[in-house]
Scaffold this active site. Structure first.
Site, PDB file in Angstrom:
ATOM      1  CG  ASP A  99      10.762  69.756  51.246  1.00 62.83           C
ATOM      2  OD1 ASP A  99      10.085  69.758  50.362  1.00 62.83           O
ATOM      3  OD2 ASP A  99      11.877  70.075  51.312  1.00 62.83           O
ATOM      4  CG  ASP A 140      11.673  73.152  44.303  1.00 66.13           C
ATOM      5  OD1 ASP A 140      10.561  73.434  44.494  1.00 66.13           O
ATOM      6  OD2 ASP A 140      12.474  72.691  45.063  1.00 66.13           O
TER       7      ASP A 140
END
Ligand code: GAL
Length: 433
Positions: free
Chosen positions: A252, A182
């Protein structure tokens, strides 16, 4: 509530008890096997020329979209070793593992400090990562982990910057099978090293992802490599070149219909970048989380299956209802997602709240086959008045044999003029040939 909506609810419960066709079950089992085989293939690549030769005869890593579970969407920063063990047990006892959900992925917040040699330790929530991996493996499952190319992860824990080889080796030693990597604080490094130069920043980002890819290859251990940088710099263009098996295409997801459906619908146009070994990732599932209604959960599962998206569940399995289990383990929906052709579906019709998506499937006995999903993203039930099925746009003949997946019912021969009612925020999913 409309009749159709009630019928779908009832069907979800019936499927939980009765399961689906043997064909779909066999398909799902085959896909799990192909992922396992593909991992051996990747290990062989690490083993040099002889290994590479062996690899050429075996399927790729993530030959079908990866399936499993990840801790972030429900547990976020609170996840512990016990949650992972409980989840592993439940993946088995609920039938999810046998439906294909094999990766158990620990997201952010497992990381501790580095020791004197710079080796990463897990923190007090995960007392013994090797023992945890052994436990997960003993259940016929695989273990995934999370890190960042930056010095810190998004939740402020230790990242891999400057320790890539060491971290990959550590993961291999523990028995890790999947890495989600990430971007997080590496964005700051990019801006600092190449101020006001976006192309140079993007190059730094690609190099960072390639660096960890090489580190994984050096370990000789097969690991699914999952990129998370929110779709920046058209990651679908270069993801495969840095060894990615999947890449997030957006920011997200959250457990609400608007966010989930916005992300799912925004995948339209990305279908040409997906295929065996390399998939667009519209983020992990929220099925069973938040306040999604039954129809919204069914829409979520259907949209992800139509997109050939990775199916990474994100709910708390200790509280999973039979209704949610039935949606997540619907073998026919999973078979659409995992279809061996590996084609991501396309939007073939959109007007107002109704959209029709089609996904080519492997031919059945020489007949073209496809999944056709009619979504109603609107606030009231839609009767499909004046809406054709658009079979031609899906590359299908005028009349097709159809099966309603969520109703678990064969419909016989239908044509473009077929009519149905689709509930608010709901979907009708057909498999046709
Ligand atoms: C975000 C990522 C989430 C989760 C989180 C952990 O950047 O998109 O899926 O991994 O970080 O901190």
């Amino acid at each position: 509530m409309c009749v159709r909506s009630r019928m779908l609810k009832a069907c979800g419960l019936i499927l939980a008890v009765a399961g689906c066709s043997v064909g779909a079950a066999a398909q799902a089992a085959q896909n799990v096997q192909s992922v396992q085989l593909s991992q051996e293939a990747e290990a062989a690549i690490g083993a040099g020329a002889h290994g590479a030769q062996r690899a050429a005869t075996k399927p790729k890593v993530a030959a079908t979209p990866p399936m499993g579970w990840n801790s972030w969407n429900f547990f976020a920063g609170k996840v512990t070793d016990k949650d992972i063990r409980d989840t592993a047990d439940l993946l088995v006892s609920t039938g999810m593992r046998d439906a294909g959900y094999v990766y158990v992925n620990i997201d952010d917040t497992w990381e501790g400090k580095r020791d004197a040699e710079g080796r990463i330790q897990s923190n007090e929530k995960f007392p013994d990562m090797k023992a945890l991996a052994d436990y997960v493996h003993s259940k016929g499952l695989k273990l995934g982990i999370y890190s960042s190319p930056g010095a810190k992860t998004c939740a402020g824990y230790e990242g891999s910057l400057g320790h890539e080889d060491q971290d990959a080796a550590r993961y291999a030693e523990w028995g890790i099978d999947y890495l989600k990597y990430d971007l997080c604080s590496y964005g700051g490094v990019m801006r600092q090293q190449a101020p006001n130069d976006v192309p140079a920043q993007n190059k730094l980002m690609r190099d960072a992802y390639e660096k960890m890819h090489q580190a994984i290859v050096k370990t000789g251990r097969p690991m699914v490599y999952s990129l998370c940088q929110y779709g920046d710099d058209s990651v679908w263009d270069w993801g495969p070149s840095v060894g990615a098996n999947l890449w997030r295409t957006t920011g997200d997801i959250s457990a609400n219909f608007d966010r989930m459906s916005l992300i799912g619908r925004s995948q339209a146009g990305l279908e040409k970048f997906a295929g065996p070994g390399h998939w667009n990732d519209p983020d992990m599932l929220e099925v069973g989380n938040g306040r999604l209604t039954h129809d919204e959960n069914v829409t979520h599962m259907t949209l992800w299956a139509m997109l050939a998206a990775p199916l990474i569940a994100g709910n708390n399995l200790t509280q999973m209802t039979p209704e949610i289990a039935a949606i997540l383990t619907n073998k026919e929906a999973i078979a659409i997602d995992q279809d061996a052709l590996g084609k991501q579906g396309s939007r073939i019709y959109a007007e107002g709240p109704v959209e029709i998506w089609a996904k080519p499937l492997k031919s059945v006995a020489g007949h073209k086959s496809a999944a056709v999903a009619i979504f109603n993203f609107g606030e009231t039930a839609s009767e499909m008045r004046g809406i054709r099925l658009h079979l031609k746009e899906a590359g299908l003949p005028e009349h097709v044999m159809a099966r309603d997946v969520w109703a678990g019912k064969d419909l016989g021969k239908i044509g473009d003029d077929w009519r149905t009612t689709i509930p608010r925020h709901g979907v009708v999913l057909l498999v046709v040939r």
